[in-house]
Design a protein around this motif. Structure first.
Motif, PDB file in Angstrom:
ATOM      1  N   ALA A   1      41.277  34.951  41.131  1.00 31.55           N
ATOM      2  CA  ALA A   1      41.760  35.438  42.412  1.00 31.55           C
ATOM      3  C   ALA A   1      40.592  36.019  43.194  1.00 31.55           C
ATOM      4  CB  ALA A   1      42.824  36.502  42.210  1.00 31.55           C
ATOM      5  N   LEU A   2      40.552  35.736  44.482  1.00 27.03           N
ATOM      6  CA  LEU A   2      39.535  36.285  45.351  1.00 27.03           C
ATOM      7  C   LEU A   2      39.981  37.660  45.820  1.00 27.03           C
ATOM      8  CD1 LEU A   2      36.902  36.003  46.966  1.00 27.03           C
ATOM      9  CD2 LEU A   2      38.265  34.958  48.801  1.00 27.03           C
ATOM     10  N   LEU A   3      39.193  38.683  45.481  1.00 28.82           N
ATOM     11  CA  LEU A   3      39.535  40.031  45.897  1.00 28.82           C
ATOM     12  C   LEU A   3      39.288  40.181  47.398  1.00 28.82           C
ATOM     13  CD1 LEU A   3      37.939  42.139  43.012  1.00 28.82           C
ATOM     14  CD2 LEU A   3      40.333  41.469  43.266  1.00 28.82           C
TER      15      LEU A   3
ATOM     16  N   ILE B   1      26.542  39.434  40.249  1.00 30.68           N
ATOM     17  CA  ILE B   1      27.080  40.063  39.059  1.00 30.68           C
ATOM     18  C   ILE B   1      28.143  39.153  38.472  1.00 30.68           C
ATOM     19  CG2 ILE B   1      28.756  41.411  40.408  1.00 30.68           C
ATOM     20  CD1 ILE B   1      28.591  43.544  38.207  1.00 30.68           C
ATOM     21  N   SER B   2      28.145  39.019  37.160  1.00 28.19           N
ATOM     22  CA  SER B   2      29.167  38.229  36.485  1.00 28.19           C
ATOM     23  C   SER B   2      29.410  38.839  35.119  1.00 28.19           C
ATOM     24  CB  SER B   2      28.730  36.760  36.344  1.00 28.19           C
ATOM     25  OG  SER B   2      27.556  36.668  35.561  1.00 28.19           O
TER      26      SER B   2
ATOM     27  N   LEU C   1      39.617  38.494  31.092  1.00 32.80           N
ATOM     28  CA  LEU C   1      39.288  38.278  32.492  1.00 32.80           C
ATOM     29  C   LEU C   1      37.798  37.994  32.663  1.00 32.80           C
ATOM     30  CD1 LEU C   1      41.254  41.326  33.958  1.00 32.80           C
ATOM     31  CD2 LEU C   1      42.044  38.942  33.839  1.00 32.80           C
ATOM     32  N   ASN C   2      37.490  37.091  33.577  1.00 33.06           N
ATOM     33  CA  ASN C   2      36.118  36.846  34.004  1.00 33.06           C
ATOM     34  C   ASN C   2      35.959  37.364  35.427  1.00 33.06           C
ATOM     35  OD1 ASN C   2      34.862  35.004  31.812  1.00 33.06           O
ATOM     36  ND2 ASN C   2      36.863  34.068  32.226  1.00 33.06           N
ATOM     37  N   PHE C   3      34.825  37.969  35.722  1.00 32.75           N
ATOM     38  CA  PHE C   3      34.585  38.449  37.082  1.00 32.75           C
ATOM     39  C   PHE C   3      33.225  37.953  37.566  1.00 32.75           C
ATOM     40  CE2 PHE C   3      33.408  41.788  34.065  1.00 32.75           C
ATOM     41  CZ  PHE C   3      32.106  42.115  34.442  1.00 32.75           C
TER      42      PHE C   3
ATOM     43  N   ILE D   1      38.044  37.442  40.435  1.00 38.13           N
ATOM     44  CA  ILE D   1      38.489  37.701  39.070  1.00 38.13           C
ATOM     45  C   ILE D   1      39.375  36.533  38.644  1.00 38.13           C
ATOM     46  CG2 ILE D   1      39.833  39.187  37.551  1.00 38.13           C
ATOM     47  CD1 ILE D   1      39.084  41.539  39.243  1.00 38.13           C
ATOM     48  N   ALA D   2      39.102  35.984  37.461  1.00 39.93           N
ATOM     49  CA  ALA D   2      39.903  34.884  36.932  1.00 39.93           C
ATOM     50  C   ALA D   2      40.243  35.171  35.480  1.00 39.93           C
ATOM     51  CB  ALA D   2      39.138  33.562  37.042  1.00 39.93           C
ATOM     52  N   GLY D   3      41.418  34.756  35.051  1.00 43.62           N
ATOM     53  CA  GLY D   3      41.806  34.984  33.673  1.00 43.62           C
ATOM     54  C   GLY D   3      43.287  35.290  33.565  1.00 43.62           C
ATOM     55  N   ARG D   4      43.629  35.988  32.509  1.00 42.18           N
ATOM     56  CA  ARG D   4      45.037  36.237  32.243  1.00 42.18           C
ATOM     57  C   ARG D   4      45.237  37.628  31.674  1.00 42.18           C
ATOM     58  NH1 ARG D   4      48.906  32.008  28.893  1.00 42.18           N
ATOM     59  NH2 ARG D   4      50.908  33.082  29.267  1.00 42.18           N
TER      60      ARG D   4
END
Length: 266
Positions: free
Chosen positions: A1-3, A55-56, A38-40, A23-26
């Motif tokens: 999701a795009l913040l 940043i990741s 979650l991945n950011f 942020i992507a994930g569950r």
């Protein structure tokens, strides 16, 4: 999701942040347990007097959700781990090429497994642990420990651009400090060579210190300006207000007229 834009999220903060992140994930609750994976990712990101190009990272966490009638500390049954990579960090006139952070927690024990910051050949490493407080008002008195190591073949590389106060030369630093009931105990060691700032050159510098119950004991500080000139000191300083200190300084430094020697107690 795009913040949403980070500035709109942090506009009410004393120092707002600008930029974008995703942020992507569950994250889900199953059988009374919250699980998140979650991945950011974000960048470029701006903050007061600084920027971060990228940043990741990854966040994993599980927490057993307490019954409504049974309040527990916020860290109860929480297990998490975080990994983050940062690229091209600039703050004021200083810069880092990259940084990596790995940390995890198990209930109230938060552990910084490793944080590494690099600038060309300079490497700063920090690790430690900290007991989370049930009441955040007690955060300062919680037990913890920290270990720091710096290997900097060229300090001048930390400056992103020319500055009259830029320091060049090599510096090595190591230290271990334990914290308990708001007081520190530990040891520090510093070794430097060919340190230069403006018109001052220090050919060799060494310092050793011990920390006991928030009191710093400078056991040895020596600096050789050349084969003749030197500065040496030892003393005691409190790390708590009002920061009282006492010590002795000895120096032998040449001037334009001749060689002078001075000794002073401060």
């Amino acid at each position: 999701a795009l913040l949403p834009d980070l500035h709109s999220i942090t506009a009410a903060f004393p120092q707002p942040i600008t930029g974008a992140a995703t942020i992507a994930g569950r994250a889900e609750i199953s059988s009374g347990t919250l699980q998140a994976n979650l991945n950011f990712n974000g960048g470029p990101i701006g903050f007061t007097q600084g920027t971060l190009e990228q940043i990741s990272g990854l966040l994993k966490a599980t927490k057993k959700m307490p019954a409504a009638a049974k309040p527990l500390p916020y860290f109860a049954d929480l297990v998490s781990e975080v990994h983050a990579d940062l690229t091209n960090l600039h703050f004021q006139n200083y810069a880092l090429d990259s940084a990596q952070v790995d940390l995890h927690n198990n209930n109230d024990l938060a552990t910084l497994d490793r944080a590494i910051a690099t600038r060309k050949q300079n490497v700063l490493t920090v690790s430690g642990e900290y007991r989370l407080p049930e009441d955040l008002a007690n955060a300062r008195t919680q037990p913890g420990r920290a270990k720091i190591s710096l290997g900097a073949p060229q300090l001048a590389d930390y400056w992103a651009r020319d500055d009259q106060n830029k320091i060049s030369g090599s510096l090595e630093l190591s230290g271990d400090v334990d914290f308990k009931n708001g007081k520190a105990d530990g040891a520090l060691q510093i070794v430097g060579a060919q340190l230069r700032v403006q018109n001052l050159t220090i050919a060799q510098a060494n310092a050793q210190a011990a920390i006991v119950q928030n009191v710093l004991y400078l056991n040895d500080l020596s600096a050789s300006l050349n084969e003749h000139d030197f500065v040496a000191a030892h003393g005691v300083a409190s790390l708590a207000k009002p920061f009282r200190y006492e010590g002795k300084l000895s120096a032998n430094i040449a001037d334009q007229i001749g060689r002078a020697s001075c000794r002073e107690r401060v």
